[in-house]
Design a protein around this motif. Structure first.
Motif, short mmCIF file in Angstrom:
data_model
loop_
_atom_site.label_atom_id
_atom_site.label_comp_id
_atom_site.label_asym_id
_atom_site.label_seq_id
_atom_site.Cartn_x
_atom_site.Cartn_y
_atom_site.Cartn_z
N GLY A 134 -3.07 -5.85 1.70
CA GLY A 134 -1.77 -6.82 1.36
C GLY A 134 -0.73 -6.62 2.44
N TRP A 142 -2.89 -6.87 -11.36
CA TRP A 142 -2.03 -6.65 -10.36
C TRP A 142 -2.18 -5.17 -9.70
CZ3 TRP A 142 0.96 -2.00 -11.33
CH2 TRP A 142 0.73 -1.55 -12.74
N ALA A 200 3.05 -1.92 -0.88
CA ALA A 200 2.82 -3.27 -1.15
C ALA A 200 2.38 -3.37 -2.58
CB ALA A 200 1.58 -3.99 -0.43
N GLU A 251 0.74 -6.73 -5.27
CA GLU A 251 0.13 -7.81 -5.50
C GLU A 251 -0.14 -8.24 -6.86
OE1 GLU A 251 -2.71 -8.33 -1.87
OE2 GLU A 251 -3.05 -6.56 -2.71
N LYS A 257 -0.48 -16.51 -7.44
CA LYS A 257 -0.45 -15.27 -6.75
C LYS A 257 0.99 -14.97 -6.17
CE LYS A 257 -3.51 -16.70 -3.67
NZ LYS A 257 -4.47 -16.38 -2.58
N SER A 281 2.88 -11.68 -3.96
CA SER A 281 2.74 -10.24 -3.06
C SER A 281 4.11 -10.00 -2.16
CB SER A 281 1.49 -10.27 -1.96
OG SER A 281 1.86 -11.21 -1.07
N TRP A 337 5.80 -6.78 0.22
CA TRP A 337 5.41 -5.42 1.14
C TRP A 337 6.43 -5.22 1.93
CZ3 TRP A 337 5.99 -5.95 6.33
CH2 TRP A 337 5.86 -7.37 6.82
#
Length: 676
Positions: free
Chosen positions: A96, A219, A266, A268, A279, A281, A283
């Motif tokens: 990710g 997750w 990260a 997600e 979705k 994410s 990081w």
């Protein structure tokens, strides 16, 4: 879920049975949007002997991974007629987090995969060409998303010993914790290599991931940490080898090398609804590099001082913090009688380098600052994609992506400070036909781009000479087309064929080794890729990836039309044996075709072919022994070749010559692994 939903989420819904995963017979019918899109399973990767971690990307058809310096440095990559240098035009993600580094001290898009732990890789999802609205910077030639497991079978302990000081240990497991799964992996590594000056490459590498649910509905939080140090034997002038000044595995500067670190975190999250997929994410990354190199030996020192008292060694250094996010929402429904999937996404990234510098050095002692900068680079992208299933045999995917970039440079050379920005819209279109069972035909068209080094967008004077130089264009457009075919020719034999073309606009390039810019010309690359996998039975499989390309500059110039480093042909052929009693193994041949080294094609590198072997035996269901033999036939070939001017201490003037980095000789490594 609607059939079209699977196609819209090629990254998220590829489900394979146990046998299919083991054989890597992924069925992407109704899912893929191009013939050059695919998935590499963990079982396929585990069967391949890897000399270096970055060679995991050689499972992407047509991609060659090599090295021109110490193994602690990022690899050199070649794909689709591109000498990708250390990663420009091929976007790579791990867990990710993006790996490509914009405005990097050594090279734009620098992709260092030495932190990768192959045993923890769940799958590699790859795409080639600028046809995907979700993919942005550096993705014109292709993209690879590498994901780690969420769960391992038991605790893995592995020890590998090899020739020339090679030692590696790995401990990894995924215990259940608090309703989720905790994955951890710790790698300790050392290698000297065949070099007359020991590489003494040491790295400490770790992964920690906590997850609940699946990658489609759940997750995860992933942390990665890596540190490495090494001494480098860089490419050597061929004439120095020929006249006996230095051995093929020797060095003309024993103090080149580097040290690096990379820490990332990260998160997600994905959620499936009855008619939707969400979705998100986020990081964060902190990294640094100190890299000492010497490619021309005494050329600049003679020109400046009339002697070679200090040589031409230089240091490239950076300290970076970066962060980013991505959001995407897909809604499935109907427009009239047609099934549709509409996706909207938002992506952002910020990189702050403080500092990023180029320094004149000798024996790793800093003599002068060539340039030193503080850089801030920000980007924001909004993309949308619509997929419509018009009939049972026709679907279309159309997308539009908008990117905005902003650069700020605070330079030690005040005249090179400043700000710059750019925006770009890139349309995408794919048509997928299913003329008969187990066969799909793809027509793809799309625009893409890659960003240029931020320092090049504000530069006005060359460091040292003070000469006036042109600024680079912040974003450089590319345009691609492709015709693809995917079919199961016979039961167990899956094949894909892609005919492609990619145009890149005229641009200036920022040269990190000199801290200035140099002109480049518009280019066109076209080629054919043919990928095959055949499971002959439940214990034997064959695969063959063949690629041909033709790369030329598009405008006339007396220097010539050939693009240096553009490889014309590559092949990756493999035979895998498993479940043959306690025995397993793999034999792989990699062919790296010839390529021009200068624009008039009067100097070319020869082709090379390397064979690697793995032979394994299961002592018990939990314990196995594997012997890897690299360069099985001990071929005396080169990993990389360049043509440029350099000057040895004994020479009175610069000499244009071939500069080479040899392939490692036959090497043996023995691994013992046990699962508790």
């Amino acid at each position: 879920m609607l059939v079209v939903a699977a196609s819209a989420l090629a990254h998220d819904v590829v489900e394979l049975s146990t046998v299919e995963v083991r054989a890597q017979a992924e069925n992407l019918e109704g899912i893929a949007t191009a013939g050059s899109e695919g998935v590499v399973s963990s079982q396929r990767l585990a069967a391949v002997p890897l000399l270096r971690p970055g060679e995991a990307l050689e499972m992407v058809p047509g991609l060659i991974v090599t090295q021109h310096a110490g193994d602690g440095k990022a690899n050199q990559y070649f794909l689709r007629g591109f000498n990708l240098d250390h990663g420009t035009d091929f976007a790579t993600w791990v867990g990710g987090v993006p790996v490509n580094m914009p405005s990097h001290a050594h090279g734009q898009g620098y992709t260092d995969l030495n932190f990768l732990i192959p045993e923890l890789v769940d799958r590699i999802t790859y795409r080639k060409g600028p046809y995907y609205a979700e993919e942005g910077d550096f993705s014109s030639a292709g993209t690879a998303h590498i994901d780690y497991f969420r769960k391992l079978d038991g605790t893995l302990a592995e020890l590998t010993l090899g020739q020339r000081g090679y030692a590696r240990s790995l401990l990894a497991a995924s215990p259940v914790l608090g309703g989720g799964k905790l994955l951890y992996g710790l790698e300790v590594f050392h290698n000297d290599g065949p070099w007359q000056v020991d590489e003494n490459y040491r790295k400490l590498n770790g992964v920690l991931r906590y997850s609940q649910g699946t990658r489609y509905d759940g997750w995860s939080v992933t942390g990665m940490a890596y540190r490495g140090r090494w001494t480098s034997t860089d490419q050597i002038a061929q004439r120095a080898i020929d006249n006996g000044s230095v051995d093929r595995f020797g060095t003309l500067d024993p103090t080149t090398g580097g040290q690096t670190f990379r820490y990332s975190l990260a998160g997600e999250w994905t959620q499936r609804g009855d008619h939707s997929q969400s979705k998100a994410s986020i990081w964060w990354l902190r990294s640094g590099l100190d890299l000492w190199s010497n490619f021309q030996y005494c050329l600049n020192d003679f020109a400046t001082n009339g002697n070679c008292a200090r040589g031409d060694q230089f240091k490239q250094s950076e300290r970076r913090q970066a962060s980013g996010f991505a959001l995407a929402q897909t809604i499935y429904g109907h427009w009239g009688g047609f099934e549709v999937a509409n996706t909207v996404g938002l992506q952002g990234r910020i990189d702050r380098l403080s500092p990023v510098g180029l320094y004149a050095t000798s024996w790793r002692d800093t003599l002068a600052t060539v340039r030193e900068d503080k850089v801030s680079q920000r980007s924001l992208a909004l993309w949308a994609q619509n997929e419509i299933r018009w009939t049972s045999w026709l679907r279309s995917i159309q997308g539009l992506r908008g990117d905005a970039y902003d650069f700020t440079v605070d330079s030690s050379l005040a005249t090179n400070s400043g700000s710059a920005g750019d925006q770009m819209l890139t349309p995408k279109l794919s048509l997928v036909f299913s003329p008969w069972q187990s066969t799909e035909l793809y027509l793809n068209y799309g625009h893409g781009f890659h960003s240029n080094d931020a320092r090049g967008t504000t530069i006005t004077r060359a460091p040292g000479s003070g000469a006036v130089v042109d600024r680079v264009k912040p974003l450089v457009r590319t345009k691609g087309q492709e015709i693809g075919l995917r079919s199961e020719i016979l039961p167990g034999w899956q094949s894909t064929l892609a005919l492609w073309q990619l145009d890149a606009a005229s641009e200036l390039l920022f040269v990190g080794d000199a801290g200035t810019t140099e002109p480049s010309r518009p280019s066109r690359r076209r080629g054919v890729e043919w990928t095959n996998f055949h499971a002959l039975n439940d214990w034997l499989a064959l695969d063959a990836d063949l690629a041909w390309s033709h790369a030329r500059f598009r405008n006339a110039d007396p220097a010539g039309k050939h693009i240096p480093g553009a490889v014309a042909a590559t092949a990756n052929l493999g035979l895998s044996v498993d479940r043959l009693g306690p025995w397993f193994g793999a034999l792989r041949l990699r062919y790296f075709g010839p390529r021009p080294l200068i624009k008039d094609n009067s100097v070319r590198s020869p082709a090379s072919a390397l064979t690697n072997l793995r032979l394994g035996y299961r002592l018990s269901p939990q314990t196995q022994l594997a012997l890897d033999v690299y360069n099985l036939f001990d071929r005396r070939v080169n990993d990389i070749e360049y043509w440029y001017e350099s000057q040895l201490t004994s020479e009175s003037s610069p000499v244009s010559d071939r500069h080479v980095h040899p392939t490692e000789p036959r090497s043996l490594r023995l691994s013992l692994s046990h699962r508790f």
